[in-house]
Enzyme design. Sequence first.
Site, PDB file in Angstrom:
ATOM      1  N   MET A   1       0.852  -1.202   0.000  1.00  0.00           N
ATOM      2  CA  MET A   1       0.000   0.000   0.000  1.00  0.00           C
ATOM      3  C   MET A   1       0.885   1.248   0.000  1.00  0.00           C
ATOM      4  O   MET A   1       0.429   2.345   0.320  1.00  0.00           O
ATOM      5  CB  MET A   1      -0.922  -0.005   1.218  1.00  0.00           C
ATOM      6  CG  MET A   1      -1.891  -1.185   1.192  1.00  0.00           C
ATOM      7  SD  MET A   1      -3.426  -0.876   2.066  1.00  0.00           S
ATOM      8  CE  MET A   1      -2.808  -0.599   3.719  1.00  0.00           C
TER       9      MET A   1
ATOM     10  N   ALA B   1       4.074   3.930   1.019  1.00  0.00           N
ATOM     11  CA  ALA B   1       4.790   4.424   2.205  1.00  0.00           C
ATOM     12  C   ALA B   1       5.872   3.401   2.547  1.00  0.00           C
ATOM     13  O   ALA B   1       5.952   2.874   3.659  1.00  0.00           O
ATOM     14  CB  ALA B   1       3.855   4.675   3.388  1.00  0.00           C
ATOM     15  N   LEU B   2       6.682   3.125   1.531  1.00  0.00           N
ATOM     16  CA  LEU B   2       7.636   2.013   1.593  1.00  0.00           C
ATOM     17  C   LEU B   2       8.732   2.251   2.621  1.00  0.00           C
ATOM     18  O   LEU B   2       9.206   3.373   2.806  1.00  0.00           O
ATOM     19  CB  LEU B   2       8.258   1.789   0.207  1.00  0.00           C
ATOM     20  CG  LEU B   2       7.254   1.522  -0.926  1.00  0.00           C
ATOM     21  CD1 LEU B   2       7.988   1.322  -2.256  1.00  0.00           C
ATOM     22  CD2 LEU B   2       6.367   0.316  -0.629  1.00  0.00           C
TER      23      LEU B   2
ATOM     24  N   HIS C   1       9.354  -3.397   3.382  1.00  0.00           N
ATOM     25  CA  HIS C   1       8.982  -3.604   1.967  1.00  0.00           C
ATOM     26  C   HIS C   1      10.237  -3.883   1.130  1.00  0.00           C
ATOM     27  O   HIS C   1      10.231  -4.742   0.247  1.00  0.00           O
ATOM     28  CB  HIS C   1       8.300  -2.360   1.409  1.00  0.00           C
ATOM     29  CG  HIS C   1       7.020  -1.972   2.095  1.00  0.00           C
ATOM     30  ND1 HIS C   1       6.906  -0.841   2.864  1.00  0.00           N
ATOM     31  CD2 HIS C   1       5.808  -2.551   2.118  1.00  0.00           C
ATOM     32  CE1 HIS C   1       5.673  -0.729   3.328  1.00  0.00           C
ATOM     33  NE2 HIS C   1       4.982  -1.763   2.897  1.00  0.00           N
TER      34      HIS C   1
ATOM     35  N   MET D   1       5.905 -11.625   7.158  1.00  0.00           N
ATOM     36  CA  MET D   1       5.333 -12.334   8.307  1.00  0.00           C
ATOM     37  C   MET D   1       4.838 -11.346   9.358  1.00  0.00           C
ATOM     38  O   MET D   1       4.187 -11.728  10.328  1.00  0.00           O
ATOM     39  CB  MET D   1       6.372 -13.289   8.898  1.00  0.00           C
ATOM     40  CG  MET D   1       6.614 -14.458   7.957  1.00  0.00           C
ATOM     41  SD  MET D   1       8.142 -15.316   8.276  1.00  0.00           S
ATOM     42  CE  MET D   1       7.655 -16.307   9.653  1.00  0.00           C
ATOM     43  N   LYS D   2       5.154 -10.073   9.186  1.00  0.00           N
ATOM     44  CA  LYS D   2       4.600  -9.019  10.058  1.00  0.00           C
ATOM     45  C   LYS D   2       3.070  -9.123  10.095  1.00  0.00           C
ATOM     46  O   LYS D   2       2.452  -8.991  11.133  1.00  0.00           O
ATOM     47  CB  LYS D   2       5.059  -7.674   9.513  1.00  0.00           C
ATOM     48  CG  LYS D   2       4.227  -6.489   9.878  1.00  0.00           C
ATOM     49  CD  LYS D   2       4.719  -5.891  11.146  1.00  0.00           C
ATOM     50  CE  LYS D   2       4.076  -4.587  11.545  1.00  0.00           C
ATOM     51  NZ  LYS D   2       2.833  -4.236  10.943  1.00  0.00           N
TER      52      LYS D   2
ATOM     53  N   ARG E   1       2.309   2.616   9.339  1.00  0.00           N
ATOM     54  CA  ARG E   1       1.500   3.317  10.349  1.00  0.00           C
ATOM     55  C   ARG E   1       2.340   3.870  11.508  1.00  0.00           C
ATOM     56  O   ARG E   1       1.836   4.661  12.291  1.00  0.00           O
ATOM     57  CB  ARG E   1       0.395   2.401  10.880  1.00  0.00           C
ATOM     58  CG  ARG E   1      -0.695   2.144   9.855  1.00  0.00           C
ATOM     59  CD  ARG E   1      -1.910   1.451  10.447  1.00  0.00           C
ATOM     60  NE  ARG E   1      -3.033   1.456   9.532  1.00  0.00           N
ATOM     61  CZ  ARG E   1      -3.375   0.446   8.721  1.00  0.00           C
ATOM     62  NH1 ARG E   1      -2.663  -0.674   8.743  1.00  0.00           N
ATOM     63  NH2 ARG E   1      -4.410   0.534   7.903  1.00  0.00           N
TER      64      ARG E   1
HETATM   65  P1  AMP Z   1       1.595  -2.994   3.441  1.00  0.00           P
HETATM   66  O1  AMP Z   1       2.124  -1.948   2.515  1.00  0.00           O
HETATM   67  O2  AMP Z   1       1.599  -2.588   4.881  1.00  0.00           O
HETATM   68  O3  AMP Z   1       0.269  -3.551   2.968  1.00  0.00           O
HETATM   69  O4  AMP Z   1       2.623  -4.205   3.372  1.00  0.00           O
HETATM   70  C1  AMP Z   1       2.998  -4.777   2.148  1.00  0.00           C
HETATM   71  C2  AMP Z   1       3.796  -6.026   2.418  1.00  0.00           C
HETATM   72  O5  AMP Z   1       4.969  -5.689   3.172  1.00  0.00           O
HETATM   73  C3  AMP Z   1       3.017  -7.066   3.263  1.00  0.00           C
HETATM   74  O6  AMP Z   1       3.294  -8.362   2.778  1.00  0.00           O
HETATM   75  C4  AMP Z   1       3.579  -6.842   4.631  1.00  0.00           C
HETATM   76  O7  AMP Z   1       3.510  -8.002   5.460  1.00  0.00           O
HETATM   77  C5  AMP Z   1       5.039  -6.508   4.315  1.00  0.00           C
HETATM   78  N1  AMP Z   1       5.638  -5.803   5.443  1.00  0.00           N
HETATM   79  C6  AMP Z   1       5.182  -4.676   6.059  1.00  0.00           C
HETATM   80  N2  AMP Z   1       5.965  -4.365   7.112  1.00  0.00           N
HETATM   81  C7  AMP Z   1       6.931  -5.310   7.172  1.00  0.00           C
HETATM   82  C8  AMP Z   1       8.035  -5.561   8.038  1.00  0.00           C
HETATM   83  N3  AMP Z   1       8.306  -4.776   9.076  1.00  0.00           N
HETATM   84  N4  AMP Z   1       8.818  -6.639   7.796  1.00  0.00           N
HETATM   85  C9  AMP Z   1       8.544  -7.464   6.749  1.00  0.00           C
HETATM   86  N5  AMP Z   1       7.521  -7.297   5.904  1.00  0.00           N
HETATM   87  C10 AMP Z   1       6.720  -6.234   6.102  1.00  0.00           C
END
Ligand code: AMP
Length: 279
Positions: free
Chosen positions: A30, A32-33, A37, A148-149, A187
Amino acid sequence: MKVIKDALQLQKVAFKHLINGDEIGLIPTMGALHEGHISLIEKSVKNDDITIVSIFVNPVQFGPNEDYLKYPRPIKKDLEICKRNHVDYVFMPSVNNMFPQDHKTFVEVKTLQDIMCGAFRPVHFRGVATVVSKLFNISCADRAYFGMKDFQQLKIIEKMTKDLNFRTKIVPCPIVREKNGLALSSRNSYLSDEERLLSLNISKSLKEAAKEFKNKSLNAVKKKAVNKLKKIPNSKIDYAEIVSADDLSPADKNTKRAVFTVAVWVGKTRLIDNIQMTK
Ligand code: AMP
């Protein structure tokens, strides 16, 4: 690096790569890398011929009172990060491109979608499963990388992929944390400095729990962690559960591979974290 905004256009490009014999990796995000990510992107760049990152703040996975509108969208910075990390395609569709007015089809992963985070965010995993199914079809991915977060999300996507015979292989990736233990999350930018400090108690209590898992009862391990979480000022625990790492069923004394997973509000920010626990 190419930025593509239209689903059909990406699908055409992806088919061409498939026909050429290229293997395609997909990282759904989503935006905000952050380093979390990036760890997924790096894995794909290493494993796959072509790496596609999707950046889409998916409205159908947010409930009516959630943070869809205020979710961070630093597009320019995200594109720089993708470019610097050798991404081939960034897929950045509009809401209307992914979910036109007449969209009627949703994917549900029964039971798994209703527990833990699903009990507090009723439409969330239906929205996730639906958008990920679409992304699998659009990107023709051989492999898709998930952190896995978001452990429950990972399990739901694995189940969906098996049940619906998607050809995409799911690659689970470890949680990336700050040095102090805080799990990276888009977040986290909502947290004040003080809240950020208080949030460290989440990873600390999980780490302690994992150490004690071998020798203490599940109840004792859970109670100690919950007590520590309850002491965080201005916080609220949505849930704290020890579940089987295989299928998210409640862990018992015979469970060898468990996950302690929590969702905690710190002020107005909802944080999730988890830790693997083995006997
Ligand atoms: P998001 O943009 O939050 O939807 O996350 C996109 C992908 O990045 C998802 O598969 C999340 O599980 C992964 N992700 C987010 N934060 C972390 C983190 N701290 N460590 C590993 N993977 C992450």
